[in-house]
Design a protein around this motif. Structure first.
Motif, short mmCIF file in Angstrom:
data_model
loop_
_atom_site.label_atom_id
_atom_site.label_comp_id
_atom_site.label_asym_id
_atom_site.label_seq_id
_atom_site.Cartn_x
_atom_site.Cartn_y
_atom_site.Cartn_z
N ARG A 160 0.83 -1.20 0.00
CA ARG A 160 0.00 0.00 0.00
C ARG A 160 0.86 1.25 0.00
NH1 ARG A 160 -3.46 0.19 4.86
NH2 ARG A 160 -4.69 1.73 3.72
N LEU A 161 1.93 1.24 0.79
CA LEU A 161 2.85 2.37 0.80
C LEU A 161 3.46 2.58 -0.58
CD1 LEU A 161 4.69 1.58 4.14
CD2 LEU A 161 3.32 3.63 3.73
N SER A 162 3.86 1.49 -1.21
CA SER A 162 4.49 1.58 -2.52
C SER A 162 3.55 2.15 -3.56
CB SER A 162 4.98 0.19 -2.95
OG SER A 162 5.63 0.25 -4.20
N ARG A 163 2.29 1.75 -3.52
CA ARG A 163 1.32 2.26 -4.49
C ARG A 163 1.10 3.76 -4.32
NH1 ARG A 163 -1.32 -2.73 -3.40
NH2 ARG A 163 -2.76 -1.74 -1.95
N VAL A 164 0.98 4.19 -3.07
CA VAL A 164 0.78 5.62 -2.81
C VAL A 164 2.02 6.41 -3.25
CG1 VAL A 164 0.60 7.35 -0.98
CG2 VAL A 164 -0.90 5.37 -0.96
N GLN A 165 3.20 5.90 -2.92
CA GLN A 165 4.43 6.61 -3.30
C GLN A 165 4.54 6.71 -4.82
OE1 GLN A 165 8.30 6.43 -1.14
NE2 GLN A 165 8.88 5.11 -2.83
N ALA A 166 4.23 5.61 -5.52
CA ALA A 166 4.32 5.62 -6.99
C ALA A 166 3.29 6.56 -7.60
CB ALA A 166 4.12 4.20 -7.52
N CYS A 167 2.11 6.61 -7.03
CA CYS A 167 1.05 7.48 -7.55
C CYS A 167 1.49 8.94 -7.51
CB CYS A 167 -0.23 7.27 -6.73
SG CYS A 167 -1.60 8.32 -7.24
N PHE A 168 2.09 9.35 -6.41
CA PHE A 168 2.53 10.74 -6.30
C PHE A 168 3.79 10.99 -7.13
CE2 PHE A 168 -0.43 11.00 -2.77
CZ PHE A 168 -0.92 12.29 -2.93
N ALA A 169 4.66 9.99 -7.23
CA ALA A 169 5.85 10.15 -8.05
C ALA A 169 5.47 10.39 -9.51
CB ALA A 169 6.74 8.92 -7.93
N ASP A 170 4.36 9.78 -9.95
CA ASP A 170 3.92 9.95 -11.33
C ASP A 170 3.54 11.39 -11.65
OD1 ASP A 170 4.32 7.31 -11.98
OD2 ASP A 170 2.23 6.70 -11.70
N VAL A 171 3.18 12.16 -10.61
CA VAL A 171 2.84 13.57 -10.84
C VAL A 171 3.95 14.49 -10.33
CG1 VAL A 171 0.35 13.23 -10.91
CG2 VAL A 171 1.46 13.66 -8.70
N GLY A 172 5.12 13.90 -10.11
CA GLY A 172 6.28 14.71 -9.76
C GLY A 172 6.39 15.09 -8.31
N VAL A 173 5.66 14.42 -7.41
CA VAL A 173 5.71 14.72 -5.99
C VAL A 173 6.36 13.56 -5.27
CG1 VAL A 173 4.37 15.25 -3.92
CG2 VAL A 173 3.67 16.18 -6.13
N MET A 174 7.52 13.78 -4.68
CA MET A 174 8.25 12.73 -3.97
C MET A 174 7.92 12.78 -2.50
SD MET A 174 9.52 11.72 -6.72
CE MET A 174 10.47 10.33 -6.11
N LEU A 175 7.56 11.64 -1.95
CA LEU A 175 7.10 11.57 -0.56
C LEU A 175 8.20 11.17 0.41
CD1 LEU A 175 3.59 9.94 -1.07
CD2 LEU A 175 4.17 12.35 -0.78
N SER A 176 9.44 11.35 0.02
CA SER A 176 10.55 11.13 0.91
C SER A 176 11.64 12.13 0.57
CB SER A 176 11.09 9.69 0.82
OG SER A 176 11.43 9.38 -0.51
N ALA A 177 12.58 12.32 1.48
CA ALA A 177 13.64 13.30 1.25
C ALA A 177 14.40 12.93 -0.02
CB ALA A 177 14.58 13.33 2.46
N PRO A 178 14.81 13.91 -0.82
CA PRO A 178 15.47 13.63 -2.10
C PRO A 178 16.65 12.68 -1.98
CG PRO A 178 14.96 15.95 -1.91
CD PRO A 178 14.62 15.35 -0.59
N GLU A 179 17.43 12.79 -0.88
CA GLU A 179 18.63 11.96 -0.79
C GLU A 179 18.31 10.50 -0.48
OE1 GLU A 179 18.10 14.03 3.24
OE2 GLU A 179 17.89 14.46 1.10
N THR A 180 17.03 10.20 -0.09
CA THR A 180 16.71 8.82 0.26
C THR A 180 15.75 8.18 -0.72
OG1 THR A 180 14.85 9.48 1.67
CG2 THR A 180 17.01 9.34 2.71
N VAL A 181 15.31 8.93 -1.76
CA VAL A 181 14.38 8.36 -2.73
C VAL A 181 15.04 7.18 -3.42
CG1 VAL A 181 13.18 8.77 -4.90
CG2 VAL A 181 13.13 10.50 -3.12
N GLY A 182 14.37 6.06 -3.40
CA GLY A 182 14.85 4.87 -4.08
C GLY A 182 15.94 4.13 -3.34
N ALA A 183 16.24 4.55 -2.10
CA ALA A 183 17.27 3.85 -1.33
C ALA A 183 16.72 3.46 0.00
CB ALA A 183 18.49 4.76 -1.15
N GLY A 184 17.12 2.33 0.48
CA GLY A 184 16.69 1.88 1.80
C GLY A 184 17.43 2.62 2.87
N LYS A 185 16.84 2.62 4.05
CA LYS A 185 17.49 3.29 5.19
C LYS A 185 17.60 2.31 6.34
CE LYS A 185 16.78 7.32 6.59
NZ LYS A 185 16.15 8.44 7.26
#
Length: 361
Positions: free
Chosen positions: A336-361
């Motif tokens: 569910r988190l992944s779907r929401v994150q992808a939905c917003f990414a499709d419209v150019g809105v990233m739901l995490s800090a730029p330095e951590t997008v696409g990387a695990g913490k």
């Protein structure tokens, strides 16, 4: 004045007051300042003969003769009546548009009756601004006057939003004696007759020495040591200023009872009080807001607000607080988190800090 010319003038006027560049202005392709406000109409000829202005500059001057307006080429010169610098003053253009200027400390006791620019004009205003920000951060209560849709807060670059988008290319103020700054309360950057490169270099020099730029826009009315100390103690002020914009937008839609995540609470109680919240600062990170009926995601970078249901809002908040999908997955269902994150990414809105997008913490 034509409707199109008035629209252009309003946009430039708000950009000048707030201290934020016009979104469609390509800085590298433009000459001079985008907007210049004159206090003394006698300086108009000297200004137009300088490189402080370019063909796309809008110049506003009091009592400018009617024949100075309406030109087909070069800077657009607009006459106004009243004042754009005096607290409590009003300015008008053609009797069709009115803008009131208010000092921050007394604005809480005044009724907003139209477009209003609220300024920090002295130490008392700055302290009142900080007190309202502290209360919003701790209790979630935003001062009603500063979130009114008709209000804009001036010189946000010096209040914690940072210098990006401000500077002499965005705006100049020419004082009564020809002194130059970016705002009426700003440090002097030069005098009428100085070249644009010199003025810009002085702005850069002053800010290069500051740990919390912009050190120019309020430099003549707030002691720099006090301003710097206050901003250092409140690294979240940029986020607070972004929240004010978001709340104004929702109030303009007729909404009330608006809460902002990270200001006095969270939509997901389990996220309340987390000292490691990734969205504690960062003026460009999205904000989650909610009412009893729905949730909203505001993107300061895109200048857009999206309505979602509260269940989706909980997922958005978890991503914002955790800063990455991997970390958020410990608190909510990963798919569910992944779907929401992808939905917003499709419209150019990233739901995490730029330095951590696409990387695990």
């Amino acid at each position: 004045m034509s409707g199109n010319r008035m629209s252009v003038t309003k946009r430039h006027l708000m950009s000048w007051g707030v201290g934020r560049t016009l979104p469609d202005r390509a800085e590298s392709a433009c000459e001079g300042a985008a907007t210049v406000v004159l206090e003394n109409p006698g300086h108009l000829a000297a200004l137009l003969g300088s490189d402080l202005v370019g063909p796309h500059t809008v110049v506003l001057g009091p009592g400018v003769p009617a024949d100075a307006e309406g030109q087909d080429a070069g800077p657009l010169v607009i006459g106004y009546e009243g004042s754009l610098s005096e607290p409590g003053g009003d300015m008008s253009i053609d009797g069709d548009f009115f803008l009131q200027s208010q000092d921050y400390a007394t604005s809480a006791y005044m009724s907003v009756i139209g477009a209003t620019l609220i300024r920090v004009t002295e130490q008392a205003d700055f302290e009142a601004f900080l007190a309202d920000a502290d209360r919003a951060r701790a209790e979630g209560e935003f001062a009603a006057f500063v979130t009114d849709p008709a209000v804009q807060l001036a010189d946000v670059c010096a209040l914690g939003a940072g210098p990006a988008g401000d500077g002499p290319r965005t705006r100049l103020y020419v004082g009564p004696d020809g002194e130059l700054s970016t705002s009426p309360g700003g440090i002097r950057l030069g005098s009428l007759g100085d070249g644009f490169a010199s003025v810009t270099a002085e702005w850069d020099r002053i800010n290069a020495k500051s740990a919390h730029p912009c050190a120019v826009a309020l430099g003549a009315v707030v002691p720099e040591d006090d301003r710097r100390r206050a901003l250092a103690e409140r690294p979240w002020l940029g986020r607070y200023l972004a929240a004010l914009v978001a709340v104004r937008e929702l109030r303009a839609r007729g909404l009330s009872g608006i809460r902002v995540s990270g200001f006095g609470g969270r939509l997901v109680l389990a996220q309340t009080g987390r000292a490691d919240a990734e969205d504690a600062g960062g003026s460009e990170l999205p904000l989650l807001l909610w009412t009893d009926e729905a949730a909203y995601v505001h993107s300061p970078a895109a200048g857009r607000t999206f309505q979602i249901d509260r269940a989706a809002g909980e997922l958005v908040e978890t991503l914002l607080v955790c800063g990455s999908l991997d970390t958020a997955a410990a608190h909510a269902e990963r798919d569910r988190l992944s779907r929401v994150q992808a939905c917003f990414a499709d419209v150019g809105v990233m739901l995490s800090a730029p330095e951590t997008v696409g990387a695990g913490k």
